[in-house]
Write a protein that holds these residues in place. Structure first.
Motif, PDB file in Angstrom:
ATOM      1  N   SER A 157      10.596 -30.087  -3.688  1.00 51.54           N
ATOM      2  CA  SER A 157       9.899 -29.393  -4.776  1.00 51.54           C
ATOM      3  C   SER A 157       9.852 -30.258  -6.034  1.00 51.54           C
ATOM      4  O   SER A 157       9.019 -30.048  -6.915  1.00 51.54           O
ATOM      5  CB  SER A 157      10.596 -28.061  -5.070  1.00 51.54           C
ATOM      6  OG  SER A 157      11.959 -28.302  -5.369  1.00 51.54           O
ATOM      7  N   SER A 158      10.736 -31.255  -6.100  1.00 51.22           N
ATOM      8  CA  SER A 158      10.748 -32.170  -7.253  1.00 51.22           C
ATOM      9  C   SER A 158       9.438 -32.927  -7.440  1.00 51.22           C
ATOM     10  O   SER A 158       9.140 -33.389  -8.535  1.00 51.22           O
ATOM     11  CB  SER A 158      11.863 -33.201  -7.079  1.00 51.22           C
ATOM     12  OG  SER A 158      13.080 -32.558  -6.850  1.00 51.22           O
ATOM     13  N   PHE A 159       8.656 -33.039  -6.375  1.00 51.47           N
ATOM     14  CA  PHE A 159       7.389 -33.775  -6.491  1.00 51.47           C
ATOM     15  C   PHE A 159       6.407 -33.084  -7.446  1.00 51.47           C
ATOM     16  O   PHE A 159       5.458 -33.695  -7.907  1.00 51.47           O
ATOM     17  CB  PHE A 159       6.745 -33.964  -5.108  1.00 51.47           C
ATOM     18  CG  PHE A 159       7.434 -35.010  -4.273  1.00 51.47           C
ATOM     19  CD1 PHE A 159       7.265 -36.363  -4.565  1.00 51.47           C
ATOM     20  CD2 PHE A 159       8.255 -34.663  -3.208  1.00 51.47           C
ATOM     21  CE1 PHE A 159       7.898 -37.339  -3.802  1.00 51.47           C
ATOM     22  CE2 PHE A 159       8.890 -35.630  -2.436  1.00 51.47           C
ATOM     23  CZ  PHE A 159       8.716 -36.973  -2.744  1.00 51.47           C
ATOM     24  N   ASP A 160       6.635 -31.804  -7.734  1.00 57.75           N
ATOM     25  CA  ASP A 160       5.747 -31.079  -8.641  1.00 57.75           C
ATOM     26  C   ASP A 160       6.034 -31.367 -10.113  1.00 57.75           C
ATOM     27  O   ASP A 160       5.275 -30.944 -10.984  1.00 57.75           O
ATOM     28  CB  ASP A 160       5.891 -29.558  -8.396  1.00 57.75           C
ATOM     29  CG  ASP A 160       5.556 -29.203  -6.955  1.00 57.75           C
ATOM     30  OD1 ASP A 160       4.740 -29.925  -6.350  1.00 57.75           O
ATOM     31  OD2 ASP A 160       6.123 -28.222  -6.439  1.00 57.75           O
ATOM     32  N   ASP A 161       7.117 -32.028 -10.412  1.00 61.71           N
ATOM     33  CA  ASP A 161       7.492 -32.313 -11.801  1.00 61.71           C
ATOM     34  C   ASP A 161       6.451 -33.243 -12.427  1.00 61.71           C
ATOM     35  O   ASP A 161       6.062 -34.257 -11.831  1.00 61.71           O
ATOM     36  CB  ASP A 161       8.876 -32.965 -11.818  1.00 61.71           C
ATOM     37  CG  ASP A 161       9.468 -33.071 -13.206  1.00 61.71           C
ATOM     38  OD1 ASP A 161      10.473 -32.388 -13.472  1.00 61.71           O
ATOM     39  OD2 ASP A 161       8.921 -33.841 -14.031  1.00 61.71           O
ATOM     40  N   PRO A 162       5.976 -32.913 -13.645  1.00 59.90           N
ATOM     41  CA  PRO A 162       4.911 -33.725 -14.258  1.00 59.90           C
ATOM     42  C   PRO A 162       5.333 -35.167 -14.572  1.00 59.90           C
ATOM     43  O   PRO A 162       4.472 -36.025 -14.788  1.00 59.90           O
ATOM     44  CB  PRO A 162       4.588 -32.961 -15.546  1.00 59.90           C
ATOM     45  CG  PRO A 162       5.760 -32.080 -15.808  1.00 59.90           C
ATOM     46  CD  PRO A 162       6.333 -31.753 -14.463  1.00 59.90           C
TER      47      PRO A 162
ATOM     48  N   GLU B  93       4.676 -35.154   2.801  1.00 62.55           N
ATOM     49  CA  GLU B  93       4.036 -33.880   3.158  1.00 62.55           C
ATOM     50  C   GLU B  93       4.943 -33.020   4.045  1.00 62.55           C
ATOM     51  O   GLU B  93       5.075 -31.818   3.833  1.00 62.55           O
ATOM     52  CB  GLU B  93       2.695 -34.164   3.857  1.00 62.55           C
ATOM     53  CG  GLU B  93       1.654 -34.711   2.865  1.00 62.55           C
ATOM     54  CD  GLU B  93       0.398 -35.290   3.517  1.00 62.55           C
ATOM     55  OE1 GLU B  93      -0.548 -35.611   2.774  1.00 62.55           O
ATOM     56  OE2 GLU B  93       0.370 -35.446   4.767  1.00 62.55           O
TER      57      GLU B  93
ATOM     58  N   LYS C  21       5.094 -39.686 -10.515  1.00 65.30           N
ATOM     59  CA  LYS C  21       3.845 -40.248  -9.985  1.00 65.30           C
ATOM     60  C   LYS C  21       4.137 -40.817  -8.598  1.00 65.30           C
ATOM     61  O   LYS C  21       5.052 -41.628  -8.450  1.00 65.30           O
ATOM     62  CB  LYS C  21       3.334 -41.367 -10.887  1.00 65.30           C
ATOM     63  CG  LYS C  21       3.017 -40.893 -12.303  1.00 65.30           C
ATOM     64  CD  LYS C  21       2.319 -41.975 -13.090  1.00 65.30           C
ATOM     65  CE  LYS C  21       2.263 -41.635 -14.589  1.00 65.30           C
ATOM     66  NZ  LYS C  21       2.192 -40.198 -14.920  1.00 65.30           N
TER      67      LYS C  21
ATOM     68  N   LYS D 191      15.074 -35.797  -6.949  1.00 60.35           N
ATOM     69  CA  LYS D 191      15.700 -34.606  -7.534  1.00 60.35           C
ATOM     70  C   LYS D 191      16.872 -34.992  -8.446  1.00 60.35           C
ATOM     71  O   LYS D 191      17.054 -34.423  -9.523  1.00 60.35           O
ATOM     72  CB  LYS D 191      16.177 -33.697  -6.400  1.00 60.35           C
ATOM     73  CG  LYS D 191      16.664 -32.342  -6.871  1.00 60.35           C
ATOM     74  CD  LYS D 191      17.038 -31.458  -5.692  1.00 60.35           C
ATOM     75  CE  LYS D 191      17.615 -30.145  -6.186  1.00 60.35           C
ATOM     76  NZ  LYS D 191      18.064 -29.301  -5.056  1.00 60.35           N
TER      77      LYS D 191
ATOM     78  N   SER E 157      11.944 -28.020   1.291  1.00 59.33           N
ATOM     79  CA  SER E 157      11.502 -27.682  -0.069  1.00 59.33           C
ATOM     80  C   SER E 157      12.674 -27.677  -1.054  1.00 59.33           C
ATOM     81  O   SER E 157      12.479 -27.858  -2.249  1.00 59.33           O
ATOM     82  CB  SER E 157      10.787 -26.338  -0.069  1.00 59.33           C
ATOM     83  OG  SER E 157      11.643 -25.365   0.482  1.00 59.33           O
TER      84      SER E 157
ATOM     85  N   LYS F 213       7.796 -31.711   1.899  1.00 61.07           N
ATOM     86  CA  LYS F 213       7.372 -30.595   1.044  1.00 61.07           C
ATOM     87  C   LYS F 213       7.340 -29.293   1.832  1.00 61.07           C
ATOM     88  O   LYS F 213       7.692 -28.240   1.323  1.00 61.07           O
ATOM     89  CB  LYS F 213       5.981 -30.876   0.464  1.00 61.07           C
ATOM     90  CG  LYS F 213       6.005 -31.790  -0.743  1.00 61.07           C
ATOM     91  CD  LYS F 213       4.588 -31.948  -1.298  1.00 61.07           C
ATOM     92  CE  LYS F 213       4.600 -32.774  -2.580  1.00 61.07           C
ATOM     93  NZ  LYS F 213       3.236 -33.075  -3.035  1.00 61.07           N
TER      94      LYS F 213
END
Lengths: 268, 268
Positions: A122-127, A111, A130, A90, A118, A114
């Motif tokens: 939630s940072s794991f959703d950033d494109p 997991e 990897k 983050k 959260s 997440k």
């Protein structure tokens, strides 16, 4: 209301009043628990050790990430080894980085984070992110490319994380990155570990820095970080807005060590 | 082996493994206990709160005493209010002071410390020391003479020590001394107290300083001190040799506050 305790050392325990044990499981790597506590919000424990709390986790994450990010002139590719809770990620994503690689050995940490943390994960959703569920040392060794920074956000240097403090790992990091930073335990409780580790970092990164932060829920509250640098660095850049602990001036202050730490690290 | 716990806040306890409860009594002022612990040596508790441990007490004592002593140009008469364990006294006596007045409300704290904490309390035998078993506020108010420094080494600002954080007390101190220093609680846990207290100190000492130290066995490990100054001070003198925490450079660094503390203290 119930209490759970972390045995910080054989003779000292820190105990939290909690509302609920939200999650508990044994993975192949470790025990993962998440508590919802009265005063520290949600707490993630690995093998019974507090990794972060909702109340003071920002200190650890900001101090692990921003000093090194502030020194980087190029911020294209950053690696986080460990850090499955997403807290360091983050902070890294607050900069205009191109790619961040998170290499977490235990998929379940990501997991569980997440689901229950959260506010961090939630940072794991950033494109730009990897994620690799692999052994960090092996992953780094096998990569052909180079990175701008390697951040090690690990558990204590025993068990699965031991390799992350080894000479072999340091050598690999130094081949892949100019700059490197890691948590390095409590200088109040583990100054001999820190002394030995610093000497070894210096073999691969000739300009290491040691700096400290207050982390109330870590053993002794006095925590250290080691930054490995291949050459001297300029004044760090201004950080992104909205931080709650770190400033470049505080970072400078955090490198002034109490006598008992300084002596043990630097006297012959 | 048994354990005792300090309830640091309603939702957090710090527990020590101990060999023996060496002493326990209720005085008219408070409960006094001395434990012999596994990892922290002897520990003095007042009303169930850790006052000092043999292992980390030096940090509190050095940081309460040496910054202010370093600023003094004249060191003839120093007052310690509270401090019945002798830890601050020991630090003050490292300077060539003429007289040190210890004003401790509870005679039993001094007596118990002499018996069980002789590594600190042997300082009471120094001929420069005069001890008064009185209320610090009343004692100071009634003195005709002036002092070079007033050090307040007190318990938390509730119960017997509440008066030592009042406007009335600050006014009296400012009439008797140019320089004043006190412990001022945890900025992590009690930043609103610190904000309010600092404002009030400023009314009587226009150049106050806030500074921090790591004290592993105090709640959160992050502790604050407030120094009241009537005018700006020069660079502090070099301290006596043999200190284990304090240096003038560390003192300077300890005044650089984390963002969350700085904002709460200084933003409108």
């Amino acid at each position: 209301m119930n209490w759970f305790c972390e045995e910080q050392t054989p003779g000292l325990k820190l105990c939290f009043k909690y509302r609920e044990l939200l999650h508990s499981e044994e993975t192949p790597y470790q025990k993962i628990e998440v508590y919802d506590t009265e005063e520290y919000g949600r707490i993630l424990l690995l093998d019974g050790k507090v990794m972060l709390t909702e109340k003071d986790g920002f200190i650890y994450h900001e101090m692990l990430v921003h000093p090194a990010m502030g020194y980087l002139k190029k911020r294209e590719k950053v690696v986080i080894i460990g850090g499955g809770d997403g807290g360091c990620l983050k902070e890294v994503l607050k900069y205009p980085v191109k790619e961040v690689y998170v290499v977490e050995i235990d998929r379940r940490v990501v997991e569980v984070s997440k689901k229950y943390l959260s506010f961090l994960a939630s940072s794991f959703d950033d494109p730009r992110v990897k994620v690799f569920y692999e052994d960090g040392y092996k992953w780094l060794k096998e990569r052909e490319d180079k990175f701008d920074l390697v951040i090690v956000d690990s558990t204590d240097p025993v068990g699965p994380a031991e390799i992350l403090f080894s000479d072999e790992f340091l050598r690999v990091v130094s081949e892949k990155s100019f700059l490197y930073v890691t948590q390095s335990e409590s200088p109040f409780l583990h100054v001999d570990f820190l002394r030995d580790f610093l000497k070894r970092v210096k073999k691969y990164f000739p300009y290491p820095l040691v700096y400290l932060a207050w982390i109330p829920t870590y053993p002794s509250g006095m925590w250290s970080f080691v930054m490995g640098r291949k050459r001297d660095t300029d004044i760090p850049d201004s950080p992104p807005p909205g931080l709650r602990y770190y400033t470049p001036r505080l970072f400078e202050a955090s490198r002034v060590l109490p006598v008992f730490v300084w002596k043990r690290l630097y006297s012959p």
